[in-house]
Design a protein around this motif. Structure first.
Motif, PDB file in Angstrom:
ATOM      1  N   ASN A   1       0.727  -0.853   0.036  1.00 58.11           N
ATOM      2  CA  ASN A   1      -0.125   0.443  -0.045  1.00 58.11           C
ATOM      3  C   ASN A   1       1.187   1.103   0.153  1.00 58.11           C
ATOM      4  O   ASN A   1       0.528   1.898  -0.476  1.00 58.11           O
ATOM      5  N   TYR A   2       1.998   1.282   0.590  1.00 58.09           N
ATOM      6  CA  TYR A   2       2.736   2.384   1.311  1.00 58.09           C
ATOM      7  C   TYR A   2       3.833   2.370  -0.141  1.00 58.09           C
ATOM      8  O   TYR A   2       5.014   1.295  -0.156  1.00 58.09           O
ATOM      9  N   MET A   3       4.117   3.522  -0.861  1.00 55.61           N
ATOM     10  CA  MET A   3       5.127   4.054  -1.564  1.00 55.61           C
ATOM     11  C   MET A   3       5.817   5.091  -1.321  1.00 55.61           C
ATOM     12  O   MET A   3       5.551   6.075  -0.549  1.00 55.61           O
ATOM     13  N   TYR A   4       7.078   5.167  -1.223  1.00 52.44           N
ATOM     14  CA  TYR A   4       8.079   6.443  -0.977  1.00 52.44           C
ATOM     15  C   TYR A   4       8.799   7.168  -2.232  1.00 52.44           C
ATOM     16  O   TYR A   4       9.218   5.557  -2.852  1.00 52.44           O
TER      17      TYR A   4
ATOM     18  N   TYR B   1       7.891  12.484  -1.339  1.00 52.11           N
ATOM     19  CA  TYR B   1       6.377  12.469  -1.780  1.00 52.11           C
ATOM     20  C   TYR B   1       6.870  11.533  -1.309  1.00 52.11           C
ATOM     21  O   TYR B   1       7.314  10.439  -1.751  1.00 52.11           O
ATOM     22  N   TYR B   2       5.257  10.620  -0.911  1.00 49.89           N
ATOM     23  CA  TYR B   2       4.778   9.180  -0.309  1.00 49.89           C
ATOM     24  C   TYR B   2       3.328   9.378  -0.424  1.00 49.89           C
ATOM     25  O   TYR B   2       2.565  10.236  -0.572  1.00 49.89           O
ATOM     26  N   SER B   3       3.412   8.249  -0.649  1.00 50.30           N
ATOM     27  CA  SER B   3       1.539   7.170  -0.522  1.00 50.30           C
ATOM     28  C   SER B   3       1.029   6.381   0.011  1.00 50.30           C
ATOM     29  O   SER B   3       2.011   4.987   0.463  1.00 50.30           O
ATOM     30  N   VAL B   4      -0.253   6.317   0.476  1.00 50.46           N
ATOM     31  CA  VAL B   4      -0.251   5.308   1.296  1.00 50.46           C
ATOM     32  C   VAL B   4      -1.135   4.277   0.679  1.00 50.46           C
ATOM     33  O   VAL B   4      -1.719   3.185   1.276  1.00 50.46           O
TER      34      VAL B   4
ATOM     35  N   ALA C   1      -3.910   3.712  -3.702  1.00 48.62           N
ATOM     36  CA  ALA C   1      -3.874   4.572  -4.707  1.00 48.62           C
ATOM     37  C   ALA C   1      -4.743   5.443  -4.537  1.00 48.62           C
ATOM     38  O   ALA C   1      -5.972   5.257  -3.539  1.00 48.62           O
ATOM     39  N   GLY C   2      -4.624   7.026  -5.202  1.00 50.38           N
ATOM     40  CA  GLY C   2      -5.229   7.893  -5.624  1.00 50.38           C
ATOM     41  C   GLY C   2      -4.798   9.017  -3.990  1.00 50.38           C
ATOM     42  O   GLY C   2      -5.840  10.045  -3.958  1.00 50.38           O
ATOM     43  N   ILE C   3      -4.200   8.086  -3.252  1.00 50.62           N
ATOM     44  CA  ILE C   3      -4.017   9.884  -2.017  1.00 50.62           C
ATOM     45  C   ILE C   3      -2.698   9.651  -2.128  1.00 50.62           C
ATOM     46  O   ILE C   3      -1.586   8.549  -1.829  1.00 50.62           O
ATOM     47  N   THR C   4      -2.154  10.859  -2.656  1.00 53.78           N
ATOM     48  CA  THR C   4      -0.409  11.332  -1.997  1.00 53.78           C
ATOM     49  C   THR C   4      -0.309  11.991  -1.040  1.00 53.78           C
ATOM     50  O   THR C   4      -1.234  12.838  -0.484  1.00 53.78           O
ATOM     51  N   ASP C   5       1.351  12.554  -0.283  1.00 52.28           N
ATOM     52  CA  ASP C   5       1.484  13.316   0.391  1.00 52.28           C
ATOM     53  C   ASP C   5       2.724  14.221   0.241  1.00 52.28           C
ATOM     54  O   ASP C   5       3.281  13.598  -0.577  1.00 52.28           O
ATOM     55  N   LYS C   6       2.948  15.217   0.872  1.00 48.52           N
ATOM     56  CA  LYS C   6       4.731  15.418   0.549  1.00 48.52           C
ATOM     57  C   LYS C   6       5.598  15.320   1.636  1.00 48.52           C
ATOM     58  O   LYS C   6       4.816  15.335   2.576  1.00 48.52           O
ATOM     59  N   GLY C   7       6.479  15.235   0.960  1.00 49.43           N
ATOM     60  CA  GLY C   7       7.637  14.742   2.608  1.00 49.43           C
ATOM     61  C   GLY C   7       8.327  15.853   3.066  1.00 49.43           C
ATOM     62  O   GLY C   7       7.745  17.152   2.642  1.00 49.43           O
ATOM     63  N   GLU C   8       9.371  15.954   2.767  1.00 44.17           N
ATOM     64  CA  GLU C   8      10.585  16.897   3.291  1.00 44.17           C
ATOM     65  C   GLU C   8      11.200  17.461   2.390  1.00 44.17           C
ATOM     66  O   GLU C   8      11.096  19.184   2.600  1.00 44.17           O
ATOM     67  N   VAL C   9      10.912  17.390   1.048  1.00 42.51           N
ATOM     68  CA  VAL C   9      11.291  18.408  -0.035  1.00 42.51           C
ATOM     69  C   VAL C   9      10.478  18.228  -1.444  1.00 42.51           C
ATOM     70  O   VAL C   9      11.198  17.831  -2.485  1.00 42.51           O
TER      71      VAL C   9
END
Lengths: 114, 111
Positions: free
Chosen positions: A30-33, A47-50, A52-60
């Motif tokens: 499920n989780y990809m980075y 970026y990371y994703s928890v 399908a259809g969901i992504t979120d920002k990381g540090e940079v």
């Protein structure tokens, strides 16, 4: 299982060009980075994703975009390449939220922006 | 801010000796730590992890020690072999998704 695969392995871009770094995993994680690794440094999360259809920002995250239309694929997009984006990019996946000990890394994409 | 750093950028050891790689972290809220090994041209590979409720954990030829009082983490490799030559990273986790990596220590094993 092939694990985490990344393409291309190497790429040279001119300033202002765009490209997509591909990442695919066949472990049904499920989780990809996406990480970047500058010379002599550790990895920084882009970026990371928890799922399908969901992504979120990381540090940079600045200068990058991602999408997650399927569980398997997590492409990273550079719209206007800059020399500061010269780095090695690693994609990773894990099965559970806290399963960081089971985080599998791809072989990396070495990107040079001239 | 949060930071994870290493004291020694390069460590050279004789084959068969024990290696100790050190790492300092600054976020007292971190509760999970991982050591990774990265060989040239490859992605990081998980070696061993430890949670903050422990101060020692052993694997095959590797031991991780955690000293929360001084925010220090170490990786001990017993009977170091040529195949252990690589860059070693510590990483800390204080939230659900985010790993903060140190800058790495290069381990060179002399034959």
């Amino acid at each position: 299982n092939a694990g985490v695969t990344q393409t291309p392995k190497f790429r040279i871009l001119k300033i202002g060009q765009s490209m997509t770094l591909q990442c695919t995993q066949d472990m049904n994680h499920n989780y990809m980075y996406w990480y970047r690794q500058d010379p002599g440094m550790g990895l920084k999360l882009i970026y990371y994703s928890v799922g399908a259809g969901i992504t979120d920002k990381g540090e940079v995250p600045n200068g990058y975009n991602v999408s997650r239309s399927t569980t398997e694929d997590f492409p990273l997009r550079l719209e206007l390449a800059a020399p500061s984006q010269t780095s090695v990019y690693f994609c990773a996946s894990t099965s559970t939220l806290r399963g960081l000990d089971e985080q599998f890394f791809g072989p990396g994409t070495r990107l040079t922006v001239l | 801010g949060e930071s994870v750093g290493l004291h020694l950028p390069t460590l050279s050891v004789q084959e068969g000796d024990n290696s100790i790689i050190n790492c300092a972290y600054s976020n007292s809220a971190s509760d999970y730590f991982i050591w990774y090994k990265q060989e040239s041209g490859k992605g990081p590979q998980f070696i061993i992890d430890i949670r903050s409720n422990m101060d020692k954990r052993q694997g095959q030829r590797v031991t991780v020690l955690l000293n929360k009082t001084v925010k220090h983490l170490s990786l001990q490799i017993a009977a170091t072999q040529p195949g252990d030559s690589a860059v070693y990273f510590c990483a800390e986790n204080s939230s659900s998704y985010k790993l903060i990596f140190g800058s790495g220590t290069r381990l060179l094993v002399r034959p």
